[in-house]
Design a protein around this motif. Structure first.
Motif, PDB file in Angstrom:
ATOM      1  N   GLY A 136      12.507  -5.160 -36.067  1.00  0.00           N
ATOM      2  CA  GLY A 136      12.414  -6.412 -36.800  1.00  0.00           C
ATOM      3  C   GLY A 136      13.014  -6.260 -38.188  1.00  0.00           C
ATOM      4  N   VAL A 137      13.823  -7.222 -38.605  1.00  0.00           N
ATOM      5  CA  VAL A 137      14.438  -7.176 -39.933  1.00  0.00           C
ATOM      6  C   VAL A 137      13.864  -8.289 -40.801  1.00  0.00           C
ATOM      7  N   THR A 138      14.180  -9.544 -40.458  1.00  0.00           N
ATOM      8  CA  THR A 138      13.630 -10.659 -41.232  1.00  0.00           C
ATOM      9  C   THR A 138      12.283 -11.114 -40.682  1.00  0.00           C
ATOM     10  N   GLY A 139      11.930 -10.637 -39.499  1.00  0.00           N
ATOM     11  CA  GLY A 139      10.643 -10.983 -38.908  1.00  0.00           C
ATOM     12  C   GLY A 139      10.742 -12.156 -37.968  1.00  0.00           C
ATOM     13  N   PRO A 144       7.305  -8.021 -36.792  1.00  0.00           N
ATOM     14  CA  PRO A 144       7.370  -8.381 -38.215  1.00  0.00           C
ATOM     15  C   PRO A 144       8.643  -7.836 -38.845  1.00  0.00           C
ATOM     16  N   GLY A 145       9.006  -8.393 -39.973  1.00  0.00           N
ATOM     17  CA  GLY A 145      10.210  -7.943 -40.661  1.00  0.00           C
ATOM     18  C   GLY A 145       9.969  -6.708 -41.504  1.00  0.00           C
ATOM     19  N   VAL A 146      11.017  -6.273 -42.180  1.00  0.00           N
ATOM     20  CA  VAL A 146      10.923  -5.114 -43.066  1.00  0.00           C
ATOM     21  C   VAL A 146      10.045  -5.474 -44.263  1.00  0.00           C
ATOM     22  N   ALA A 153      10.386   1.563 -47.718  1.00  0.00           N
ATOM     23  CA  ALA A 153      10.520   0.402 -46.834  1.00  0.00           C
ATOM     24  C   ALA A 153       9.864   0.751 -45.511  1.00  0.00           C
ATOM     25  N   GLU A 154       9.240  -0.237 -44.887  1.00  0.00           N
ATOM     26  CA  GLU A 154       8.525  -0.004 -43.633  1.00  0.00           C
ATOM     27  C   GLU A 154       9.068  -0.941 -42.562  1.00  0.00           C
ATOM     28  N   THR A 155       9.353  -0.391 -41.379  1.00  0.00           N
ATOM     29  CA  THR A 155       9.889  -1.194 -40.281  1.00  0.00           C
ATOM     30  C   THR A 155       8.996  -1.083 -39.053  1.00  0.00           C
ATOM     31  N   SER A 156       9.061  -2.114 -38.208  1.00  0.00           N
ATOM     32  CA  SER A 156       8.343  -2.119 -36.931  1.00  0.00           C
ATOM     33  C   SER A 156       9.366  -2.246 -35.809  1.00  0.00           C
ATOM     34  N   SER A 157       9.201  -1.435 -34.779  1.00  0.00           N
ATOM     35  CA  SER A 157      10.184  -1.390 -33.697  1.00  0.00           C
ATOM     36  C   SER A 157       9.509  -1.319 -32.335  1.00  0.00           C
ATOM     37  N   ASN A 193      19.806 -13.376 -36.078  1.00  0.00           N
ATOM     38  CA  ASN A 193      18.595 -13.619 -35.304  1.00  0.00           C
ATOM     39  C   ASN A 193      17.401 -12.821 -35.797  1.00  0.00           C
ATOM     40  N   GLY A 194      17.563 -12.055 -36.859  1.00  0.00           N
ATOM     41  CA  GLY A 194      16.423 -11.380 -37.451  1.00  0.00           C
ATOM     42  C   GLY A 194      16.015 -10.084 -36.792  1.00  0.00           C
ATOM     43  N   TYR A 195      16.831  -9.556 -35.881  1.00  0.00           N
ATOM     44  CA  TYR A 195      16.488  -8.312 -35.210  1.00  0.00           C
ATOM     45  C   TYR A 195      17.697  -7.394 -35.157  1.00  0.00           C
ATOM     46  N   LEU A 196      17.440  -6.105 -35.284  1.00  0.00           N
ATOM     47  CA  LEU A 196      18.449  -5.103 -34.962  1.00  0.00           C
ATOM     48  C   LEU A 196      18.227  -4.726 -33.513  1.00  0.00           C
TER      49      LEU A 196
END
Length: 201
Positions: A136-139, A144-146, A153-157, A193-196
């Motif tokens: 998730g980048v923008t959520g 959720p986003g970064v 920085a924290e990311t969810s994948s 689209n807000g996702y990598l």
């Protein structure tokens, strides 16, 4: 399912497979002007509709992900996102159908008689061993986003694998590298689209 059949027939098939009524289904549709007719068709069946501001890829994954609250996803989307979504849905044991939608005469001429062809998972994601990673980048509705803290920085994948039949969520924390201020870890880029997304077919 059959893309040439009325909406109600396809939703009845999904409802039968889930042992529920059509009225108990929730269908995710991206909120775009091009989807107004689809939204009206689904509304006419009595099924619930969840409109999403972003995340055509996410809606397809959620439809195949147990416990997401989404039973089906319908829409017209980007070709690359469609292919990666098909890979993820195959990993999750779902069903996925797609058809090319030419936007102008030039595209209609380019695809010729393939305009009526319906692509299933056998063509969209033919490999037996597939892995998909999503961050998730923008959520959005899937992840959720970064988020940024003091110096990190924290990311969810999610990593989805057909080989192991697993969906693995994980969280990553990244901090600036000493000296040059560069972030340790993968680059953070915000696509539309807000996702990598990455797929290995």
């Amino acid at each position: 399912m059959d893309l040439d059949d009325p909406m109600i027939d396809n939703l009845r098939r999904i409802a039968f497979a889930r042992d529920v009524r059509v009225q108990d289904l929730t269908v995710a549709i991206l909120e775009r002007p091009r989807h107004q007719e689809l939204i009206a068709d689904v509304a006419g069946t009595g099924a619930r509709i969840r409109t999403l501001e972003e995340g055509d890829f996410a809606s397809a994954v959620m439809a195949a992900l147990p416990g997401s609250g989404i039973d089906a996803a319908i829409g017209i989307g980007d070709l690359h996102a469609t292919l990666i979504a098909a890979c993820a849905v195959k990993c999750l044991g779902g069903e996925f159908l797609a058809r090319l939608m030419p936007r102008n005469d030039e595209e209609r001429k380019a695809i010729g008689d393939k305009a009526s062809h319906v692509y299933g998972l056998g063509e969209l994601a033919p490999a037996a061993d597939i892995a998909v990673a999503i961050t998730g980048v923008t959520g959005g509705p899937l992840l959720p986003g970064v988020t940024f803290g003091s110096g990190y920085a924290e990311t969810s994948s999610l990593v989805i694998s057909s080989r192991h039949a697993t969906v693995r969520p994980f969280m990553g924390k990244y901090r600036p590298q000493a000296g040059d201020g560069a972030w340790v870890g993968p680059g953070l880029v915000a696509p539309r689209n807000g996702y990598l997304m990455g797929g290995i077919p």
